[in-house]
Design a protein around this motif. Structure first.
Motif, mmCIF file in Angstrom:
data_model
loop_
_atom_site.group_PDB
_atom_site.id
_atom_site.type_symbol
_atom_site.label_atom_id
_atom_site.label_comp_id
_atom_site.label_asym_id
_atom_site.label_seq_id
_atom_site.Cartn_x
_atom_site.Cartn_y
_atom_site.Cartn_z
ATOM 1 N N PHE A 193 0.786 -0.789 0.093
ATOM 2 C CA PHE A 193 -0.271 0.281 -0.342
ATOM 3 C C PHE A 193 0.810 1.192 -0.302
ATOM 4 N N GLY A 194 1.798 1.430 0.696
ATOM 5 C CA GLY A 194 3.080 2.376 0.542
ATOM 6 C C GLY A 194 3.430 2.413 -0.896
ATOM 7 N N VAL A 195 3.361 1.834 -2.124
ATOM 8 C CA VAL A 195 4.394 2.225 -2.821
ATOM 9 C C VAL A 195 2.768 1.745 -4.223
ATOM 10 N N MET A 196 1.953 2.239 -3.644
ATOM 11 C CA MET A 196 0.215 1.971 -4.681
ATOM 12 C C MET A 196 0.189 3.167 -4.055
ATOM 13 N N GLY A 197 0.055 3.917 -2.534
ATOM 14 C CA GLY A 197 0.086 5.791 -2.464
ATOM 15 C C GLY A 197 0.527 6.709 -3.560
ATOM 16 N N LEU A 198 1.865 5.914 -4.669
ATOM 17 C CA LEU A 198 3.412 7.274 -4.688
ATOM 18 C C LEU A 198 2.421 7.085 -5.687
ATOM 19 N N ALA A 199 1.803 5.825 -6.599
ATOM 20 C CA ALA A 199 1.059 6.601 -7.769
ATOM 21 C C ALA A 199 -0.030 7.134 -8.183
ATOM 22 N N ARG A 200 0.189 8.689 -9.161
ATOM 23 C CA ARG A 200 -0.849 9.025 -9.238
ATOM 24 C C ARG A 200 -1.857 9.794 -10.485
ATOM 25 N N VAL A 201 -2.474 8.314 -9.458
ATOM 26 C CA VAL A 201 -3.779 7.836 -10.318
ATOM 27 C C VAL A 201 -4.741 8.911 -10.136
ATOM 28 N N THR A 202 -5.191 9.529 -11.849
ATOM 29 C CA THR A 202 -6.925 10.315 -11.336
ATOM 30 C C THR A 202 -7.378 9.998 -10.002
ATOM 31 N N ASP A 203 -8.036 9.042 -10.294
ATOM 32 C CA ASP A 203 -9.025 8.628 -8.601
ATOM 33 C C ASP A 203 -8.114 7.460 -7.743
ATOM 34 N N ASP A 204 -7.888 7.259 -7.159
ATOM 35 C CA ASP A 204 -7.320 6.509 -5.324
ATOM 36 C C ASP A 204 -7.880 4.904 -5.355
ATOM 37 N N SER A 205 -9.161 5.740 -5.792
ATOM 38 C CA SER A 205 -9.188 3.665 -5.464
ATOM 39 C C SER A 205 -10.069 2.914 -7.135
ATOM 40 N N GLU A 206 -8.947 4.005 -7.812
ATOM 41 C CA GLU A 206 -8.924 3.243 -9.461
ATOM 42 C C GLU A 206 -8.039 2.644 -9.849
ATOM 43 N N HIS A 207 -7.006 1.954 -9.035
ATOM 44 C CA HIS A 207 -5.783 1.683 -9.288
ATOM 45 C C HIS A 207 -6.088 -0.236 -10.197
ATOM 46 N N GLU A 208 -5.454 0.267 -11.579
ATOM 47 C CA GLU A 208 -5.722 -0.948 -11.933
ATOM 48 C C GLU A 208 -4.488 -1.869 -12.982
ATOM 49 N N PHE A 209 -4.432 -3.271 -12.887
ATOM 50 C CA PHE A 209 -3.406 -3.485 -13.698
ATOM 51 C C PHE A 209 -2.719 -3.220 -14.378
ATOM 52 N N SER A 210 -3.728 -2.109 -15.286
ATOM 53 C CA SER A 210 -2.139 -1.821 -16.218
ATOM 54 C C SER A 210 -1.732 -0.264 -15.881
ATOM 55 N N ASP A 211 -1.946 0.620 -14.995
ATOM 56 C CA ASP A 211 -0.901 1.093 -14.279
ATOM 57 C C ASP A 211 0.353 1.022 -13.500
ATOM 58 N N TYR A 212 0.520 0.176 -13.545
ATOM 59 C CA TYR A 212 1.948 -0.842 -12.901
ATOM 60 C C TYR A 212 2.998 -1.143 -14.269
ATOM 61 N N GLU A 213 2.470 -1.412 -14.977
ATOM 62 C CA GLU A 213 2.864 -2.262 -16.723
ATOM 63 C C GLU A 213 4.332 -1.747 -16.989
ATOM 64 N N ASN A 214 5.273 -2.389 -16.391
ATOM 65 C CA ASN A 214 6.708 -2.253 -16.898
ATOM 66 C C ASN A 214 7.178 -1.678 -15.879
ATOM 67 N N LEU A 215 6.341 -1.303 -14.550
ATOM 68 C CA LEU A 215 6.841 -0.408 -13.500
ATOM 69 C C LEU A 215 8.148 -0.436 -13.131
ATOM 70 N N ALA A 216 9.603 -1.986 -13.347
ATOM 71 C CA ALA A 216 10.711 -2.439 -12.950
ATOM 72 C C ALA A 216 11.064 -1.101 -13.914
ATOM 73 N N GLN A 217 11.151 -0.719 -14.875
ATOM 74 C CA GLN A 217 12.219 -0.264 -15.716
ATOM 75 C C GLN A 217 11.386 1.613 -15.009
ATOM 76 N N LYS A 218 10.335 1.853 -14.604
ATOM 77 C CA LYS A 218 9.705 3.398 -14.666
ATOM 78 C C LYS A 218 10.932 3.293 -13.336
ATOM 79 N N LYS A 219 9.837 3.097 -12.603
ATOM 80 C CA LYS A 219 10.736 2.905 -10.834
ATOM 81 C C LYS A 219 11.450 2.002 -10.225
ATOM 82 N N PRO A 220 12.667 1.013 -10.381
ATOM 83 C CA PRO A 220 13.065 0.091 -10.349
ATOM 84 C C PRO A 220 12.609 -0.216 -8.641
ATOM 85 N N TRP A 221 13.009 0.624 -7.568
ATOM 86 C CA TRP A 221 12.992 0.867 -6.077
ATOM 87 C C TRP A 221 11.573 -0.017 -5.445
ATOM 88 N N ALA A 222 10.513 0.676 -6.696
ATOM 89 C CA ALA A 222 9.723 0.408 -6.408
ATOM 90 C C ALA A 222 9.026 -0.554 -7.006
#
Length: 334
Positions: A193-222
């Motif tokens: 939940f700590g990492v999910m809280g960093l995502a700048r999604v339009t609506d905090d309740s709408e975290h979809e799988f697609s919001d985390y696509e290829n996160l390993a390249q964008k934010k490796p530590w997260a």
């Protein structure tokens, strides 16, 4: 309401046992709420209809608190609608408080009805494990998925509660395992939940799988923190969640809860599907990149300095890995 009605039934019979057809070898206590009095009352009247109804209603009220099926209907909705910090807090605190109360009751005043309670809790645990995992498989909203996976974790913890009832004189071991599992769940949940809280999604309740696509390249530590947290929730070695589940299996085997073991094994296998589906999104680009993807809002593009949050998340990850490899003095209790 269920919890209160159950307490009222126990108090009503306990305050005047003779009027309700209950027997009591001791002189009735002036405190019909005391655990010692209730233990004797239930031990001497395990088949009394009103006492059984009171116990079932109290267990039902606590089942709402921990999110056990069939009283779990609020869990995905609250996870979905609450702000991320509140969701993280509820994920752990509500379960911990509920199980603390439950394990004190079943090994205290309700111990005299263990023969009646064990099959009931066994059914609830199995139903909870299957419902939580199967319902989570169909979710594309991550907060709802985590809520339903939390329901499944409540089912695993109920197995530890049953084991504590079957270990007379050694129930502390099952209790320690339950609290160790809750602690590993806390580490993993807060990391996720700590990492999910960093995502700048339009609506905090709408975290979809697609919001985390290829996160390993964008934010490796997260991505690393998230993968460790998800892996621990799934019970994958070498994380603390694996040890927690292993200890649950061991105490269930020791107490011959074989049906519960089968349910837990199937539940863990099912959970691999949705947990690793999320990990796949994080570590890879699971579908071809199209031109209109460039116009899509990237929730990780505007994540700036996170201050002390990064060290806090890494401390959770470190604790999860260390406890997965070495339990130290804590392991002596098991």
């Amino acid at each position: 309401a269920l919890l209160l009605f159950g307490i009222v039934l126990l108090y009503g019979v306990g305050s005047n046992p003779e009027a309700w057809g209950a027997t009591l070898s001791m002189v009735p206590s002036s405190d019909a709420f005391s655990f010692s009095f209730l233990y004797q009352l239930l031990s001497e009247n395990p088949n009394h209809l009103l006492l059984r109804a009171g116990v079932v209603l109290i267990i039902s009220g606590i089942a709402f608190k921990v999110g056990a099926a069939p009283f779990q209907i609020w869990v995905p909705d609250v996870y979905h609608g609450a702000p991320m910090p509140i969701t993280a807090f509820l994920a752990v605190s509500s379960k911990s408080a509920g199980f603390f109360v439950l394990i004190n009751l079943v090994n205290g005043p309700f111990a005299g009805m263990s023969e009646f309670l064990l099959p009931l809790l066994g059914f609830v645990a199995t139903f909870t494990i299957f419902f939580g995992n199967l319902a989570a498989c169909s979710q594309r909203n991550l907060k709802r998925m985590l809520g339903l996976s939390g329901v499944a974790h409540a089912g695993y913890l109920l197995v530890a509660v049953m084991a504590s009832m079957l270990l007379p004189g050694e129930s502390d071991r099952a209790v320690w395992i339950l609290f160790f599992y809750l602690f590993t769940y806390l580490l993993a949940s807060f990391a996720v939940f700590g990492v999910m809280g960093l995502a700048r999604v339009t609506d905090d309740s709408e975290h979809e799988f697609s919001d985390y696509e290829n996160l390993a390249q964008k934010k490796p530590w997260a991505a690393f923190v998230l993968v460790v947290g998800i892996g621990s929730l799934a019970g994958i070695p070498p994380f603390a969640g694996f040890i927690g589940k292993l200890l649950l299996f061991s105490v269930a085997f020791e107490t011959k809860l074989f049906l519960s073991i089968v349910a837990m094994v199937i539940g863990v296998v099912i959970s691999i599907y949705y947990y690793f589906g999320w990990i796949r999104e994080i570590c890879f680009h699971p579908r071809p990149v199209f031109e209109d993807d460039e116009a899509k809002h990237d929730p990780w593009k505007d994540v700036g300095s996170v201050g002390m949050l990064k060290p806090a998340l890494f401390s959770l990850v470190l604790a999860s890995i260390v406890l997965g490899l070495w339990q130290g003095p804590i392991g002596d209790a098991f």
